[in-house]
Design an enzyme around this catalytic site. Structure first.
Site, short mmCIF file in Angstrom:
data_model
loop_
_atom_site.label_atom_id
_atom_site.label_comp_id
_atom_site.label_asym_id
_atom_site.label_seq_id
_atom_site.Cartn_x
_atom_site.Cartn_y
_atom_site.Cartn_z
CB SER A 147 -0.90 0.01 1.24
OG SER A 147 -1.53 1.27 1.41
CE1 TYR A 172 -4.19 -2.08 4.56
CE2 TYR A 172 -3.66 0.20 4.07
CZ TYR A 172 -3.97 -1.08 3.64
OH TYR A 172 -4.04 -1.35 2.30
#
Length: 356
Positions: A147, A172
């Site tokens: 990501s 995350y």
């Protein structure tokens, strides 16, 4: 090729599986179908792929049973948790995959502040199970979702895969950096070709209901105000779903290679003496959040009410992908214009939710 694609009830995974099957690959899709967001959207993606006939039927998908698509027998689906190591090992033993693309993960920056355990279970435990299954069943071609969130406190733009990602600002992001480190270890120890894909704000038809485009369109159609964080002073490298999928397919077809010139002193962070690679996949053209909203207003033909809000914990004010490696290695660069992508999403939204 026979390819395992995890996360195929999800946004990117559902599009990827369809494209791979269309070109002639045999695909096993895997997903746990959790309730992080509206499961009817997930069932809709499976209905589109011919796994189920109706959304209601999706509620009864059996666990750990392989289902064949009604539309194409080269596409099969299994409802399975990545954390279920025993069944994951049995699946790999039975299917003997040529390649694996791991897109299953607990997504969302803000949700990681509420339910951190979900990120450890899916993104850490689940990913080590993928690596172990590849190791013990001879899979040498693994690609996986990372990501743009890994860039954290990095303020240099555009974000390069040679930049430091040592200061994540959400669990995350930390879980995704952990995946990159874990993958390198398995590339080094066991010769598995691993390629990490740092996705930049993916959007388009069948998108996630927790993301800005979905939330903004829904609110606008219902006459509600939208929350505009950081008072609209956000830049995002929005990347259209078809561009993302094309990039992923090129990565699957070109597994990471070791770099014989690499060394631990001044070697590039995105590659290694092991068969390991990291790519950014972004549009390389960041858009102001207010311009993004204007594009939605243009499509809907209405002004959206706005609540101007401060930046949220875990968010970064700007993302901007340096995609030079993607261009040089794979001769590819995403290029879908933002208005075109938003128009396509809105058309899908109106049809799927039967909005008149």
């Amino acid at each position: 090729m026979k390819i395992l694609v995890t996360g195929t009830a999800g946004f990117i995974g559902s599009h990827l599986a369809q494209k791979l099957v269309e070109r002639g690959d045999e695909v096993i899709g895997l997903d746990c179908i959790n309730d992080y967001y509206d499961v009817n959207v997930k069932y809709g993606r499976l209905q589109r792929a011919g796994i189920i006939e109706t959304l209601e039927e999706g509620k009864d998908i059996p666990y750990n049973r392989v289902l064949t698509s009604h539309d194409n027998d080269r596409y099969k689906f299994i409802k399975l948790n990545l954390e279920d190591k025993e069944q994951m090992m049995k699946l790999f033993e039975a299917e003997q995959f040529d390649a694996v693309c791991n897109l299953a993960a607990q997504a969302g920056v803000r949700y990681s502040l509420i339910n951190p355990d979900a990120y450890i279970d899916s993104n850490i435990v689940g990913f080590i199970n993928i690596l172990e299954a590849c190791r013990h069943h001879g899979v040498k071609n693994l690609s996986y979702a990372s990501s743009s969130s890994v860039y954290g406190l990095n303020e240099k733009l555009p974000f390069s895969t040679e930049d430091s990602v040592d200061h994540p600002i959400s669990l995350y992001a930390a879980s995704k950096k952990s995946n990159e480190l874990m993958a390198h270890t398995y590339s080094h120890l066991y010769g598995i070709s691993t390629t990490g894909l740092r996705f930049f704000t993916v959007y388009g038809p069948w998108g996630r209901p927790d993301m800005a485009l979905f939330l903004f369109v829904k609110a606008a159609l219902e006459g509600e105000a939208i929350d505009v964080f950081n008072n609209g002073e956000m830049l995002r490298d929005f990347t259209y779903i078809d561009d993302i999928v094309e990039g992923v397919i090129r990565v699957i077809d070109n597994p990471a290679q070791s770099d014989p010139t690499w060394n631990g002193i001044d070697g590039k962070k995105s590659r290694s003496s092991a068969p390991y690679k990291i790519y950014n996949i972004g549009n390389n053209n960041p858009v102001k959040l207010m311009d993004f909203i204007t594009a939605i207003e243009n499509k809907l033909g209405k002004t959206i009410k706005k609540n101007m809000m401060p930046i949220q914990p875990g968010d970064v004010p700007a993302t901007f992908a340096d995609v030079n490696d993607l261009v040089e290695d794979l001769n590819y660069q995403p290029a879908t214009p933002i208005q075109e992508g938003i128009d396509n999403f809105v058309d899908w939204y109106l049809e799927f939710f039967k909005v008149k």
